[in-house]
Scaffold this motif. Structure first.
Motif, short mmCIF file in Angstrom:
data_model
loop_
_atom_site.label_atom_id
_atom_site.label_comp_id
_atom_site.label_asym_id
_atom_site.label_seq_id
_atom_site.Cartn_x
_atom_site.Cartn_y
_atom_site.Cartn_z
N THR A 164 35.83 -49.42 -44.53
CA THR A 164 36.88 -50.08 -43.73
C THR A 164 37.89 -49.06 -43.23
N SER A 165 38.56 -49.40 -42.12
CA SER A 165 39.66 -48.57 -41.62
C SER A 165 40.87 -48.80 -42.53
N PRO A 166 41.88 -47.91 -42.46
CA PRO A 166 43.08 -48.12 -43.29
C PRO A 166 43.72 -49.49 -43.03
N GLU A 167 43.73 -49.94 -41.78
CA GLU A 167 44.33 -51.26 -41.46
C GLU A 167 43.52 -52.38 -42.09
N GLU A 168 42.20 -52.27 -42.03
CA GLU A 168 41.34 -53.30 -42.63
C GLU A 168 41.51 -53.32 -44.15
N THR A 169 41.58 -52.14 -44.75
CA THR A 169 41.80 -52.05 -46.20
C THR A 169 43.11 -52.74 -46.56
N ASP A 170 44.17 -52.46 -45.79
CA ASP A 170 45.47 -53.09 -46.06
C ASP A 170 45.39 -54.61 -45.96
N GLU A 188 44.79 -53.75 -56.38
CA GLU A 188 44.68 -52.31 -56.71
C GLU A 188 43.22 -51.90 -56.85
N LEU A 189 42.46 -52.75 -57.57
CA LEU A 189 41.03 -52.45 -57.75
C LEU A 189 40.31 -52.44 -56.41
N ALA A 190 40.63 -53.41 -55.55
CA ALA A 190 39.97 -53.50 -54.25
C ALA A 190 40.25 -52.24 -53.42
N ARG A 191 41.49 -51.75 -53.49
CA ARG A 191 41.82 -50.53 -52.73
C ARG A 191 41.00 -49.35 -53.23
N LYS A 192 40.84 -49.28 -54.55
CA LYS A 192 40.05 -48.18 -55.14
C LYS A 192 38.59 -48.27 -54.65
N VAL A 193 38.05 -49.49 -54.71
CA VAL A 193 36.65 -49.71 -54.31
C VAL A 193 36.47 -49.38 -52.83
N LEU A 194 37.38 -49.89 -51.99
CA LEU A 194 37.22 -49.69 -50.55
C LEU A 194 37.42 -48.22 -50.17
N ASN A 195 38.32 -47.53 -50.86
CA ASN A 195 38.50 -46.10 -50.60
C ASN A 195 37.25 -45.32 -50.97
N MET A 237 22.36 -50.51 -43.22
CA MET A 237 22.83 -51.72 -43.91
C MET A 237 24.23 -52.06 -43.44
N GLY A 238 24.50 -53.34 -43.20
CA GLY A 238 25.83 -53.77 -42.78
C GLY A 238 26.83 -53.55 -43.90
N ARG A 239 28.12 -53.46 -43.51
CA ARG A 239 29.10 -53.12 -44.55
C ARG A 239 29.36 -54.26 -45.53
N LEU A 240 29.20 -55.51 -45.07
CA LEU A 240 29.36 -56.63 -46.01
C LEU A 240 28.25 -56.58 -47.06
N LYS A 241 27.04 -56.28 -46.59
CA LYS A 241 25.91 -56.18 -47.51
C LYS A 241 26.10 -55.04 -48.51
N GLU A 242 26.66 -53.95 -48.00
CA GLU A 242 26.89 -52.80 -48.88
C GLU A 242 27.95 -53.13 -49.94
N LEU A 243 29.00 -53.81 -49.51
CA LEU A 243 30.03 -54.22 -50.46
C LEU A 243 29.45 -55.20 -51.49
N ARG A 244 28.61 -56.13 -51.00
CA ARG A 244 28.01 -57.10 -51.93
C ARG A 244 27.13 -56.42 -52.96
N ARG A 245 26.44 -55.39 -52.53
CA ARG A 245 25.58 -54.66 -53.47
C ARG A 245 26.43 -54.07 -54.60
N PHE A 246 27.60 -53.52 -54.20
CA PHE A 246 28.51 -52.97 -55.21
C PHE A 246 29.02 -54.07 -56.15
N VAL A 247 29.48 -55.18 -55.56
CA VAL A 247 30.03 -56.28 -56.36
C VAL A 247 28.95 -56.86 -57.29
N ASP A 248 27.74 -57.02 -56.76
CA ASP A 248 26.63 -57.54 -57.58
C ASP A 248 26.42 -56.69 -58.83
#
Ligand SMILES: [Fe+2]
Ligand SMILES: [Fe+2]
Length: 154
Positions: free
Chosen positions: A90-96, A78-85, A1-12
Motif C-alpha cells: 500500500t501507499s503511505p496514504e492507503e496505509t494511514d 499498530e500491528l496493521a502498520r507493521k504488517v503493511l510496512n 497475485m493481487g494485493r488483497l490475495k497477498e494480504l489474505r495469505r499473510f492473515v491466513d
C-alpha cells in the motif's frame, strides 16, 4: 497475485496458528465476513473496495494473535502498520487510511471518517447478520438500523 490475495495469505498464516479450532473457525469467518461486507459498503458508498477489504482482513488480527480484546483496536492499528510496512502493498496514504479505520473501529457510538465508518458498519453487519436469531447488541442497535435503512430493509 493481487494485493488483497497477498494480504489474505499473510492473515491466513497467522490465523492457522491459532490453537483452539472453534476460535480459529470464528476468527476466519469473521475477518472474511467483515471483508465481504466492507467490499459491498465501499461499492455502495463510492469508497475504495480494496482498501476497505484490506482494513477488514486486519481489523481484529491483534485480538486473535494475542488472545485478548484489551485495547485491541489501537493495538491492532499498530500491528496493521507493521504488517503493511513489511508487505509493501500500500501507499503511505492507503496505509494511514487502513490503520485509522482499525484504530477507530471499536468506537461504534461516535462518527469518524467515511472509511472509519465503513469498517465499523461492516463489523456490525457481520455481527448482526451472521445469526439473525440473536438479539442485536445495544451498542450496535442504532448503527444496525441505519444500515437496514441504507439497504432498504426496514
Ligand atoms: Fe474488533
Ligand atoms: Fe470485528
Amino acid at each position: 497475485m493481487g494485493r488483497l490475495k497477498e494480504l489474505r495469505r499473510f492473515v491466513d498464516e497467522v490465523l492457522n496458528r491459532m490453537e483452539d479450532p472453534d476460535k480459529r473457525t470464528s476468527a476466519i469467518a469473521h475477518l472474511y465476513g467483515v471483508s465481504l461486507s466492507a467490499t459491498i459498503l465501499a461499492n455502495k458508498r463510492g469508497l475504495d473496495p480494496e482498501i476497505a477489504a484490506m482494513a477488514a482482513m486486519l481489523h481484529d488480527l491483534h485480538a486473535y494473535k494475542s488472545g485478548s480484546y484489551d485495547d485491541h483496536a489501537h493495538l491492532g492499528a499498530e500491528l496493521a502498520r507493521k504488517v503493511l510496512n513489511e508487505l509493501k502493498l500500500t501507499s503511505p496514504e492507503e496505509t494511514d487510511a487502513i490503520c485509522s479505520a482499525i484504530y477507530h473501529h471499536d468506537d461504534k457510538l461516535v462518527v469518524d471518517s467515511p472509511m472509519d465508518e465503513l469498517l465499523k458498519d461492516a463489523d456490525v453487519m457481520d455481527h448482526c447478520f451472521k445469526d439473525i436469531s440473536k438479539p442485536v447488541k445495544e451498542k450496535e442497535q442504532e448503527r444496525f438500523s441505519r444500515l437496514c435503512e441504507e439497504f432498504g430493509m426496514n
